[in-house]
Motif scaffolding. Sequence first.
Motif, PDB file in Angstrom:
ATOM      1  N   GLU A 291       0.838  -1.199   0.000  1.00  0.00           N
ATOM      2  CA  GLU A 291       0.000   0.000   0.000  1.00  0.00           C
ATOM      3  C   GLU A 291       0.871   1.246   0.000  1.00  0.00           C
TER       4      GLU A 291
ATOM      5  N   HIS B 333      -1.922   5.428  -4.392  1.00  0.00           N
ATOM      6  CA  HIS B 333      -1.421   4.248  -5.101  1.00  0.00           C
ATOM      7  C   HIS B 333      -2.114   4.163  -6.453  1.00  0.00           C
ATOM      8  N   ARG B 341      -5.609  -0.056  -1.952  1.00  0.00           N
ATOM      9  CA  ARG B 341      -4.165   0.071  -1.838  1.00  0.00           C
ATOM     10  C   ARG B 341      -3.867   1.569  -1.598  1.00  0.00           C
TER      11      ARG B 341
END
Lengths: 733, 341
Positions: A291, B333, B341
């Motif tokens: 992440e 992301h 994410r």
Amino acid sequence: MRTRLSTMVAALLLVAGGALAQEKSPASAPQQDVAAAPAASAEFAGVNQIEFGYRGTMYTTGSDEARRQRYADLRDGATVDKFRWAKTTDQYLFKVEADHLGYRDQRFAGAYNNYGKVKANFEWNQIPLYFSNTTQSLYTTSGGTASINDNVQLALQNKTTTLVNAVQLGSVFDLRSRRYVGSANVIYSATPNVDFKLSVKNTDRQGQQPWAGSFGIGGSPATVELAVPIDHRTTELASALEFGNSRAFGKIGYEGSFFRNNQPTFTWDNPVRVTDAANVGGTSAPAIGRESLWPNSNMNSAIVTGGVNFAGRSRATAFLSVGSMTQNAALLPMTANSTLPVVALERPTAQAEARVVAMNYNLTSRPTNTLWFNARYRQYQFDNRTPIFETGSYVNYDSAYTAGLNHESEPFGYTRHTFDADMSYSPATYLGLRAGYTRAQNDRTFRVVEQTTEDIGRFSVDLTGVTWLTLRGVYEHGKLRGTPVEEAELIAIGEQPSLRQFDISDRDRDRVSAIVYVMPASFLSFSGTVGIGREHYPGTNFGLRDNNNNVYSVGFDLVPNDRVNFGVSYGWEKYTALQASRTSNPLPDPTFVDPRRDWTDDSADKVNTLDVSLDLLKVFPKTEFRIAYDMSDARSTYVYGLAANTTIAAPAQLPAVTNAQRRATVDGKYFLTPHFAVGGIYWYDDYQTSDFALGPQPGLALPATASPAIVMIGYRYLPYTANTIAARITYLW
Amino acid sequence: MKPRSDGFPARTLVTALALVWSTAIAVIAASGSTPTPPPVGPPAARSAPAATATRATAPPPATDPAQANNFVGEETCVTCHEAEGKSIHASLHGKVQNARTPAGRVAGQSCETCHGPGQKHVDSGKKEDIRRFNAMSARDQNGTCVACHSKGAHAEWQGSMHDARNVSCVSCHSIHAPKSEKFQLKTATATETCETCHKQEAMKVKKSGHMPVREGKLECTSCHTPHGSNNVRMLKVGNSINEACASCHAEKRGPFLWEHAAGRENCASCHDPHGSNNDRMLVAKAPMLCQRCHVSSRHPATIYDATQVASGSNRVVGRACVNCHAQIHGSNHPAGAQFLR
């Protein structure tokens, strides 16, 4: 741009009109520049003191010691607390303070005031956040990586063990973070009318907090709870040059905020994969997930503000802030999975930027003793200039690659215009009747409702200054309406066409609140408050439909003299909300348009709060005594309802969520001499809770089958009962 | 998408109001009528420092001996009001070195800077013959204070919410008998002062999800300024609710590659900053909170009932929706379109 220019011209007209009026009032008493007083933070020398003590706590078995100390450090041991020392002369005051020395929540502060010349203060404040001392995890976190022993991963991958068994091998650890805040402020008075101000604040946050990561909807596990690392620092800087006298003030300044994250990326192991696999059950199975955590960002603003007083006890002020928020972190690759195709990114960095302009123009006037007017125009523009980012192709969960799946970012921006006008009429000295109106318009980009406009009318009554009665009440009615929605846009993203997100939905709002104090005698007062709010969302069949609150409180205080103070306060709150949805699949599935599949959720949050306190100061010779009891008892319910002709299975209703907190305090001090006191304090803390989502679960891998969907770390809402006794010696000089 | 006007003539209205106001003030000024404070004595006393006006005026000119003699000086005041004299000099108001303070402005006139000339009161001994704050309207009281406290933290007092509601400075502050370590408040802390009126917020602070107010690490004044500000809700920092929140929670400031619309507009859409019985101070429990906006189909529209809880559904237990959608405040992301994410 034109709006801004017109607004500034209007403001200049106000200033010119007022200045003209001022020049034409020769009958006014001659003005003498009187420098404004310094900012209101009067530090007293007070009494020098320091307190030494010892503290011990007994917890009942199974108590959640972390929750009891969530924002405090109450460990057993010696304590040095409430250190206050000051030196004061006719020219200056110097003061230092310290609390909870040596503990995680310690605080240091100091102030120096050279009257009329320099004023400075600093503070170092440590704020702990203790999540849990019973968390348990297979993961070991180092830097930005949470990893599992490869042997364990291999065993799970090869199915020689199960997740349910493997998680028992996890280490138990404290889950905590802390915030250290250091700040310093200086005001230098160059002249009685001119100040130069400088302030710096630095916040360092470190530790871990509950987090989670996912590897897919249907995987096992689909989700893992984790302790994500926190290591970031925010530095805020503000400076200003300010002029002020009895007629006008002006200020120019700068404010900056800089966020730096030492852990911008977080990587965690897949418990059941040591290596990336190209095809497991139809999708790729990654060995790790990755992440982006919070990126470095900056905010800079230049500020100019000023105001001038006019005839008729009028004052006009104007405020303008122009700034930007920027963030240009390097973008991670689309996926960390080596078996998936590399997706080319259309740019290497975020290039995120927003220009922010804020304006505030205010005019207040009190032409007679009975009339008061106020008009304000406020504008806030968040101009998001981040270029749209298109993915081209996409990878979900580091496991599912879809060629040509193009997601397009939506850099939301908005501009808020708010106009307020209020008028107050005082038919009697202590009575104020106010009527007001607000018009708020919000223009947005990238949202299905492009513009909303809200009209709010309000009326208030304020009766103060009567010896035995104080009454304040206000009623507001607001109507928010938005521009028509292109329902096809909602359908295109799989949403029901008659859904309106509640923050931009049409809304009717009524609110009334009142507070009354009755003082039949100088030593006795009764108080009562009521607050009722009703929000209804017409024109939407789904999402939030109603949102209501009822808040009541009553209390009384008995203060026969300055040595005795007895008070009781009871409050009751009820918050309810109704929301609707439809269990369905997306079009062209017929369930999407089948009203028999509708359902509602009726939530209610009820809270009882009780506070009782008794202070006896020197009632008994040389003693100070305090008893207090505080209680907050909450119960929340979520009740599902179905359509009358429903075709979906009846839901099993959720159990209520309860939170009940009680604290009893007995605090006594005996003065052996006027400078030396001994004493003790006893705290009883009790917290009982029941939470279906955050309460105890059957295990750390759920469900406890061969294919758990989630692996948890055991961060729970747990009860505690604690008895704390502290002895202390206080020295005053 | 271009914003569209709904036709409300806001600019015309504001400009018209401004012109009407300017005209009215010009007429009032030209007529020579100036608003007078509540009478506290014979006409000569009124031309003393007009404490009810928003500007502080000088003592009456010495050409009028009677007016000049209406001030008796601090030494006379403290012959009866000794305790008040001591308390003033223990506070910043009584520091002679600072020319801005009542004690420093005009030598020996510290009491009468706020209470008006004292000669009549000395002659008659009646409390009605001097300016008493508990006998004045809230705005008249405030006019005394803002004559000096008109910049810095107090620049936006006029027109603020508390001013609009006739809250007087002495509702919260005590000049002669403060109980707090700072700010000269009538209670020991700023939070206790606020709680006398803001009962609902006071009760919220006591809930299980709370800021560290009751632990003594934050006060109401950590976020709000009771004297008025350029931000909404009298927030002390920033120009919007989000900017105020981001002053401590800067990691959520962004802007991000992928934005969460509700959070970008207003943190208070999902969080109650005063306190809540839900984790992370959410206004409602997830997933129900998320389902107030996300109806769609498949799992956002699923009923998450007790059966789901018993089976340990990752959409209910623990962090619920945020188990997967971890970057719910915004993602940087490339694969963060759904904040996974």
